[in-house]
Scaffold this active site. Structure first.
Site, short mmCIF file in Angstrom:
data_model
loop_
_atom_site.label_atom_id
_atom_site.label_comp_id
_atom_site.label_asym_id
_atom_site.label_seq_id
_atom_site.Cartn_x
_atom_site.Cartn_y
_atom_site.Cartn_z
N ASN A 60 8.66 -12.86 15.19
CA ASN A 60 9.34 -12.61 13.92
C ASN A 60 10.14 -13.86 13.62
O ASN A 60 11.16 -14.11 14.27
CB ASN A 60 10.26 -11.38 14.06
N TRP A 61 9.67 -14.62 12.66
CA TRP A 61 10.31 -15.92 12.37
C TRP A 61 11.60 -15.78 11.58
O TRP A 61 12.31 -16.77 11.38
CB TRP A 61 9.33 -16.81 11.62
N LYS A 62 11.89 -14.60 11.07
CA LYS A 62 13.10 -14.41 10.26
C LYS A 62 13.13 -15.46 9.15
O LYS A 62 12.08 -15.79 8.61
CB LYS A 62 14.34 -14.43 11.16
N HIS A 114 13.66 -3.66 10.14
CA HIS A 114 14.37 -4.48 11.12
C HIS A 114 15.87 -4.25 10.99
O HIS A 114 16.37 -4.03 9.89
CB HIS A 114 14.02 -5.96 10.91
N GLU A 159 18.25 -6.21 10.93
CA GLU A 159 18.91 -7.12 9.97
C GLU A 159 18.72 -6.64 8.55
O GLU A 159 19.59 -6.82 7.70
CB GLU A 159 18.36 -8.55 10.18
N GLU A 208 14.29 -2.31 19.27
CA GLU A 208 15.15 -3.48 19.36
C GLU A 208 16.61 -3.02 19.43
O GLU A 208 17.21 -2.69 18.40
CB GLU A 208 14.96 -4.37 18.12
N GLY A 217 19.22 -11.86 19.41
CA GLY A 217 19.81 -13.18 19.19
C GLY A 217 21.07 -13.44 20.00
O GLY A 217 21.78 -14.40 19.74
N SER A 251 16.03 -10.87 22.51
CA SER A 251 16.14 -11.94 23.51
C SER A 251 14.99 -11.95 24.52
O SER A 251 15.21 -12.21 25.70
CB SER A 251 17.50 -11.87 24.21
N GLY A 293 12.05 -13.05 18.37
CA GLY A 293 12.68 -13.85 17.33
C GLY A 293 12.73 -15.31 17.71
O GLY A 293 11.74 -16.04 17.62
N GLY A 294 13.89 -15.74 18.19
CA GLY A 294 14.13 -17.16 18.47
C GLY A 294 13.03 -17.86 19.27
O GLY A 294 12.62 -18.97 18.92
P1 13P Z 1 15.62 -12.61 19.30
O1 13P Z 1 14.33 -12.69 20.09
O2 13P Z 1 16.00 -13.93 18.68
O3 13P Z 1 16.71 -11.94 20.06
O4 13P Z 1 15.30 -11.66 18.03
C1 13P Z 1 14.73 -10.42 18.27
C2 13P Z 1 14.30 -9.85 16.97
O5 13P Z 1 15.11 -9.46 16.15
C3 13P Z 1 12.86 -9.79 16.70
O6 13P Z 1 12.60 -9.04 15.56
#
Ligand code: 13P
Length: 249
Positions: free
Chosen positions: A9-11, A95, A97, A167, A173, A213, A234-235
């Protein structure tokens, strides 16, 4: 057996040029990973570049949201049919967020999931508790509420097509991963919710991803848990080498 599912997930990261550069490096690194599903969920403006780059490869492309109407006067929104026509196969829905910053609720998660399915997209539907909810011992209750208000509204046929992502919000993050045991236990609880509503076969079949994470150095222990079928990353999905290491765990 559930096919492992590794999704990035590149956000809100990367430009189209950076997207193309990512795939040029990433695709050869995962070309031999044929026994798993690999997906990059890109920002809308990078979907064309991602689809072109990944064409003919073993990596599918998804979006990170969609609106439930097919078309209309909804300035700034993107529909399921538009994503499908752009080459997407997947879409992330609900998500944390989106829930935190953009007013997403369990009811809108359901509407988006139905719209995604109608457009022929596979929804990756996110659930998860806040830190204060976990600390208050309310994790299972929160998941039950999210499930009842969202996924439980699908019919059996619709449910059979979705992927769930668990999640825990406090692990996103933050570098704080749920321990594999903690995540595994929660995945098991989610599978029990599925069994109660959609039956044992549906619960056995549905893939439940862990997100929060996920890194190259913890993916193996997470994936060793019986009820963890993949990751929503994510990251660590932004760098070709680190996401490839996760995919190739
Ligand atoms: P991180 O892997 O950066 O913690 O993000 C997780 C996430 O929100 C994937 O959708």
């Amino acid at each position: 057996m559930r096919t492992p599912f590794m999704a990035g997930n590149w956000k809100m990261y990367k430009t189209p040029a950076e997207t193309t550069a990512f795939f040029n490096e990433f695709l050869p690194m995962v070309a031999d990973a044929k026994d798993r599903e690999i997906v990059i969920n890109a920002p809308y403006v990078n979907i064309a570049a991602a689809v072109t780059s990944a064409s003919g490869s073993n990596v599918g492309i998804g979006a990170q949201n969609l609106f439930w109407e097919k078309e209309g006067a909804y300035t700034g929104e993107i529909s399921g049919p538009m994503l499908k026509a752009s080459g997407c196969q997947y879409v992330v829905i609900g998500h944390s967020e989106r829930r935190q910053y953009f007013g997403e609720t369990d009811a809108t998660v359901l509407k988006r999931a139905v719209a995604a399915l109608e457009a022929g997209l596979i929804p990756i539907v996110c659930v998860g508790e806040l830190l204060e909810e976990r600390e208050a011992g309310r994790t299972n209750e929160v998941l039950q509420t999210q499930f009842d208000g969202g996924l439980a509204g699908l019919d059996d046929e619709q449910f059979a097509k979705i992927v769930i992502a668990y999640e825990p919000v406090w692990a996103i993050g933050t570098g704080k991963t749920a321990t594999p045991e903690m995540a595994g236990e929660t995945h098991q609880a989610i599978r029990a919710l599925v069994a109660a509503k959609f039956g044992a076969d549906a619960a056995t079949a549905v893939r439940i991803l862990y997100g929060g994470s996920v890194k190259p150095n913890n993916v193996k222990d997470l994936m060793a848990m019986e009820d963890i079928d993949g990751g929503l990353v994510g990251g660590a999905s932004l760098e070709p080498a680190s996401f490839a290491a996760i995919v190739n765990f």
